[in-house]
Scaffold this motif. Structure first.
Motif, short mmCIF file in Angstrom:
data_model
loop_
_atom_site.label_atom_id
_atom_site.label_comp_id
_atom_site.label_asym_id
_atom_site.label_seq_id
_atom_site.Cartn_x
_atom_site.Cartn_y
_atom_site.Cartn_z
N SER A 55 18.98 57.43 26.91
CA SER A 55 19.05 56.09 26.31
C SER A 55 18.36 56.06 24.95
O SER A 55 18.87 55.47 23.98
N ILE A 56 17.19 56.70 24.84
CA ILE A 56 16.48 56.76 23.56
C ILE A 56 17.35 57.44 22.51
O ILE A 56 17.48 56.96 21.38
N ARG A 57 17.94 58.57 22.90
CA ARG A 57 18.79 59.30 21.96
C ARG A 57 19.96 58.45 21.50
O ARG A 57 20.32 58.41 20.32
N GLY A 93 23.54 53.00 40.30
CA GLY A 93 22.14 53.35 40.05
C GLY A 93 21.87 53.62 38.59
O GLY A 93 20.82 53.21 38.06
N PHE A 94 22.81 54.27 37.91
CA PHE A 94 22.62 54.54 36.48
C PHE A 94 22.58 53.23 35.69
O PHE A 94 21.73 53.05 34.80
N ARG A 95 23.47 52.32 36.01
CA ARG A 95 23.49 51.03 35.29
C ARG A 95 22.24 50.22 35.60
O ARG A 95 21.73 49.50 34.73
N ALA A 96 21.73 50.33 36.81
CA ALA A 96 20.47 49.66 37.13
C ALA A 96 19.34 50.20 36.28
O ALA A 96 18.48 49.44 35.79
N CYS A 97 19.34 51.51 36.07
CA CYS A 97 18.32 52.13 35.22
C CYS A 97 18.42 51.63 33.78
O CYS A 97 17.41 51.33 33.13
N LEU A 98 19.66 51.49 33.26
CA LEU A 98 19.85 50.98 31.90
C LEU A 98 19.34 49.54 31.79
O LEU A 98 18.75 49.16 30.76
N SER A 99 19.56 48.74 32.81
CA SER A 99 19.09 47.35 32.79
C SER A 99 17.56 47.30 32.73
O SER A 99 16.97 46.46 32.03
N ILE A 101 15.59 49.61 31.48
CA ILE A 101 15.20 50.05 30.14
C ILE A 101 15.35 48.91 29.14
O ILE A 101 14.47 48.67 28.29
N LEU A 102 16.43 48.15 29.23
CA LEU A 102 16.64 47.03 28.31
C LEU A 102 15.56 45.96 28.51
O LEU A 102 15.04 45.40 27.53
N ARG A 103 15.17 45.69 29.75
CA ARG A 103 14.12 44.69 30.01
C ARG A 103 12.80 45.15 29.42
O ARG A 103 12.04 44.35 28.87
N HIS A 104 12.49 46.43 29.52
CA HIS A 104 11.23 46.94 28.96
C HIS A 104 11.25 46.88 27.44
O HIS A 104 10.20 46.64 26.81
N PHE A 122 21.02 45.92 21.47
CA PHE A 122 21.02 47.24 22.08
C PHE A 122 21.89 47.29 23.34
O PHE A 122 22.35 48.36 23.75
N SER A 123 22.08 46.12 23.97
CA SER A 123 22.83 46.11 25.22
C SER A 123 24.24 46.66 25.03
O SER A 123 24.77 47.35 25.92
#
Length: 384
Positions: A55-57, A93-99, A101-104, A122-123
């Motif tokens: 995600s950072i990349r 699960g991957f999309r949950a992880c992206l969500s 990251i966006l909240r943080h 960024f979303s």
């Protein structure tokens, strides 16, 4: 003079030190995504780290990577498949992880004086990443599923072949039964299939088709030019396709499969010998099993009842046809004559000539038994 700091870049790079993302990801996956409750925390944290770095990349480059370039998708999909997690849940699960990251990012934005609307933009990038990840993961899942299916099929085929001929020890036999859901308390039978000489039919497919139409549970595998199967329970009512012979062995316990296989093999060979197709077993073949098991008797009766007629050429073939019809129709002259068809007097004449040539009496029980045996073997040899 130091270059000006880029607050947006600083915000994104700060994710790398935000290990709260890892803990929240583990808790969220375990609580909301089926299949993740049994995955170890170390495995979940490792994948969360990879997803965070990806995600950072993506955010720093300002574009989602091509699906082919997302090695993380391949790594995660293969790992989760091995752990028994369904592909739909892997993607969720991957999309949950992206969500997460966006909240943080939203929570940390004020510290870096980054407007919320910038973070929300960024979303779009993250959801594009999610789409690309999904594309690669689905391809990996499909390819690995095909490979796994082939491997499973090969393993099942080999187990069937080994089980029926008795080369497996008890551990291997029971392990396969457990893997392929064969109940130990139910009798099993070996069945063998043969599509017949010159046929292009696939005996394994025909065997499975017969089992499905019969409502019978069967594990089938190719064996040589034919097929072999392990049938659980009783034989169903379905009939094989025309020209296909399915030989059924006796019901036995799983440990005695080899006995049923040997019985089915004898039935199949006897059916070939007399030219029968369809569903056959020792009971249906009856005395015809002796044509295979007693070749001396078969040869003796051929010499006595068939060979002299074959010396008569075409006329001898007509005599054999008349005798065959007479025997097949319960010694009824009218029914036998109609089946050929010839006039009843013609049939009587041909039977008389058979008696004269062979010295046999078509009214004697011994002749009827011997001639039936000899003709059954002769029909089979001509079909073969």
């Amino acid at each position: 003079m130091e270059p000006a700091r880029d607050p947006v870049r600083d915000l994104v790079e700060s994710l790398a030190a935000d290990d709260a993302i890892l803990a929240e990801t583990v808790d969220t996956l375990r609580a909301t995504i089926p299949g993740y409750e049994t995955v170890s925390s170390d495995s979940l944290k490792a994948s969360a780290r990879r997803n965070r770095a990806l995600s950072i990349r993506t955010l720093l480059e300002g574009r989602a990577p091509d699906p082919e370039g997302i090695d993380e998708a391949e790594t995660l999909t293969e790992e989760r498949m091995a752990q028994g997690v369904e592909i739909a849940n892997v993607l969720a699960g991957f999309r949950a992880c992206l969500s997460i990251i966006l909240r943080h990012l939203l929570a940390a934005a004020p510290r870096y004086q980054v407007p919320a609307e910038t973070v929300l933009s960024f979303s779009t990038l993250l959801w594009s990443l999610g789409d690309a990840f999904t594309t690669r993961a689905v391809v990996v899942y499909r390819d690995r599923s095909i490979t796994q299916a082939v491997a499973d099929s090969n393993r099942r085929t080999q187990w069937i072949r080994d089980a029926v001929v008795g080369v497996l020890d008890r551990t291997g036999l029971l392990a396969g039964a457990a893997s392929f859901d064969i109940p130990l308390e139910s009798p099993v039978r070996v069945v063998r299939a043969d599509a017949g000489p010159g046929s292009t039919a696939d005996p394994t497919a025909r065997l499975q088709d017969w089992a499905e139409r019969s409502g019978t549970r069967l594990l089938a595998a190719a064996r040589g030019t034919g097929a072999v199967g392990i049938l659980v329970g009783d034989v169903g009512p379905g009939r094989p396709e025309p020209g296909v012979t399915i030989a059924v062995g006796t019901p036995v316990a799983l440990e005695d499969l080899v006995d049923s296989f040997e019985g089915a093999s004898r039935v199949l060979e006897a059916a070939r010998r007399v030219g029968w197709d369809g569903l056959v077993d020792a009971e249906r073949l009856s005395w015809r099993m002796g044509i295979l098991t007693s070749p001396e008797t078969t040869e003796l009766l051929h010499v006595r009842h068939v060979a002299p007629l074959l010396e008569e050429g075409t006329f001898g073939e007509l005599l054999l046809e008349a005798l065959d019809a007479y025997l097949e129709h319960g010694l009824s002259i009218p029914l036998a004559a109609a089946s050929i068809p010839v006039h009843v007097n013609t049939l009587r004449y041909r039977l008389k000539r058979y008696q004269e040539i062979t010295g046999s009496n078509v009214h004697a029980p011994e002749t009827l038994i011997e001639a039936s045996w000899a003709l059954a073997a002769h029909r089979g040899s001509r079909r073969g």
